[in-house]
Design an enzyme around this catalytic site. Structure first.
Site, short mmCIF file in Angstrom:
data_model
loop_
_atom_site.label_atom_id
_atom_site.label_comp_id
_atom_site.label_asym_id
_atom_site.label_seq_id
_atom_site.Cartn_x
_atom_site.Cartn_y
_atom_site.Cartn_z
N GLU A 46 0.83 -1.21 0.00
CA GLU A 46 0.00 0.00 0.00
C GLU A 46 0.86 1.26 0.00
O GLU A 46 0.54 2.24 -0.67
CB GLU A 46 -0.96 0.01 1.19
CG GLU A 46 -2.09 -0.99 1.09
CD GLU A 46 -2.98 -0.78 -0.14
OE1 GLU A 46 -3.00 0.32 -0.70
OE2 GLU A 46 -3.65 -1.75 -0.54
N TYR A 129 -5.86 6.67 4.36
CA TYR A 129 -6.10 5.61 3.37
C TYR A 129 -5.37 4.32 3.75
O TYR A 129 -5.97 3.24 3.77
CB TYR A 129 -5.68 6.06 1.96
CG TYR A 129 -5.61 4.87 1.05
CD1 TYR A 129 -6.77 4.27 0.58
CD2 TYR A 129 -4.38 4.28 0.73
CE1 TYR A 129 -6.72 3.13 -0.19
CE2 TYR A 129 -4.32 3.13 -0.03
CZ TYR A 129 -5.50 2.56 -0.50
OH TYR A 129 -5.44 1.43 -1.25
N ASP A 147 -9.06 5.50 -2.06
CA ASP A 147 -7.98 6.10 -2.84
C ASP A 147 -8.59 6.71 -4.11
O ASP A 147 -9.81 6.81 -4.23
CB ASP A 147 -6.90 5.05 -3.16
CG ASP A 147 -7.41 3.96 -4.08
OD1 ASP A 147 -8.64 3.95 -4.39
OD2 ASP A 147 -6.61 3.11 -4.51
#
Ligand code: SF4
Length: 378
Positions: A46, A129, A147
């Site tokens: 991520e 996020y 996102d």
């Protein structure tokens, strides 16, 4: 602000999950059905995927994982080794935060990532996020990971009329309302996959979309006009000069940028300041040492997030034994791959000397010089 939903129904998460079970992407950091999820891999991917693509991240991820297979291995590694493994991915403050985060996980959580969004948010470099994505994917928490892909899907589904970034809180609320109690981790990944493969910025494949029926933008034929955006002013062009010095023993003069700021902690050929009205004809006044400087034809162009840069390249050869100026060092050309050179500096050196040699084999990390005084960054 939402466009009224007169002729459409609410999207059903179950439809998306059914689609995901058939069409999920096979990604190196994604656990296969039935496999245990490794929070370290989820977190690492991520962070790497922010602002870049799956295609760009794949080789970096594999190499990174070979060097640092666990969060403890990453925490124990010298920061230089982490920066070097990150070089080429851009956004270098992330690499420093990545290292700091690994240390925090080891020191404060015994080497295990915390399992809630709130605890994850306290870790260095973990924003809203990433915290939601890791909580959902690694710990199956009902968190809404929003996102750019998800913003696009949700703004189209509900025809969110507010432009970004003003629409972000509303999109987050709408996304949270969709997250099911059952399989929230798969739902987060399904939404990401839908945005990446079907609900694309241009020409979304609505006929293949599991939410085609409830999608308001599709019903109106306005898919591509969402999300609404305010036009950004492009950053102003900055100019500067970069100095490539080749010593007779085939070494190049480099220095390390200060740890904070643009390309912090990365290696570079010495440069002037970068500013809109920099005058390249006076560049030799900024040279790091006395030499017969040759201004090379052409310029090196690079686009950073906030501004484009144009560098004039000055080249000089100096005799063997020439000492490096204070806070600079000589690196043999064949060892350049050991340096954490960002993309712009690879372009600069390639402009003067041709492409950098590829690493012959795994090499030890080079010790980095102390940060120089007085940044030349913008
Ligand atoms: S129907 Fe089309 S616009 Fe709507 S969510 Fe699906 S792919 Fe996106």
């Amino acid at each position: 602000m939402l466009t009224p939903a007169s002729r459409v129904t609410k999207p059903d998460p179950a439809d998306l999950l059914t689609w995901y079970d058939r069409h999920r992407r096979d990604l190196p950091w994604r656990a296969k059905p039935g496999e245990a999820v490794d929070p370290y891999r989820v977190w690492l991917s991520e962070i790497m995927l922010q602002q870049t693509t799956v295609v760009a991240v794949r080789p970096f991820y594999q190499r990174f994982l070979e060097k640092f297979p666990t969060v403890s291995a990453l925490a124990e590694a010298p920061v230089d080794a982490v920066m070097q493994a990150w070089a080429g991915l851009g956004y270098y403050s992330r690499a420093r935060n990545l290292h700091a985060c690994a240390k925090a996980v080891v020191e404060k959580h015994g080497g295990l990532f915390p399992g809630t969004e709130a605890e994850l948010l306290k870790l260095p470099g973990v924003g809203a996020y990433t915290a939601a994505a890791v909580a959902a994917i690694a710990f199956n928490q009902p968190a809404a990971a929003v996102d750019g892909n998800v913003e696009r899907v949700v703004s189209r589904l509900f025809m969110v009329e507010d432009p970004l970034p003003k629409a972000k809180p509303l999109i987050r609320t709408l996304t949270q309302d969709l997250v099911p109690a059952d399989r929230p981790g798969d739902f987060a990944q399904a939404l990401m996959d839908l945005g990446a493969t079907i609900c694309t910025p241009r020409r979304p494949a609505c006929a293949l979309c599991p939410w085609m029926t409830p999608c308001r933008a599709r019903a109106e034929g306005l898919q591509e006009t969402f999300p609404r955006k305010i036009k950004k002013e492009a950053g102003q062009l900055r100019r500067g000069a970069a100095f490539v010095v080749l010593r007779a023993d085939d070494s190049i003069l480099l220095r390390t940028r200060p740890p904070q700021g643009l390309l912090g902690g990365m290696a570079e050929a010495p440069t002037s300041i970068w500013e809109p009205d920099y005058e390249p004809s006076r560049a030799v006044l900024d040279a790091p040492l006395d030499a017969r400087w040759q201004r090379l034809p052409g310029v090196v162009r690079h686009v950073f997030t906030h501004f484009p840069l144009e560098l004039t390249i000055l080249f000089a050869k100096v005799p063997k034994g020439t000492p490096a100026p204070e806070d600079m060092r000589w690196t043999l050309r064949r060892d350049l791959h050991e340096e954490a050179l960002p993309g712009v500096m690879k372009k600069v050196i390639a402009h003067a000397l041709g492409e950098l040699p590829a690493p012959a084999k795994e090499a030890p990390v080079k010790k980095r010089a102390a940060p120089r005084k007085g940044s030349s960054s913008s």
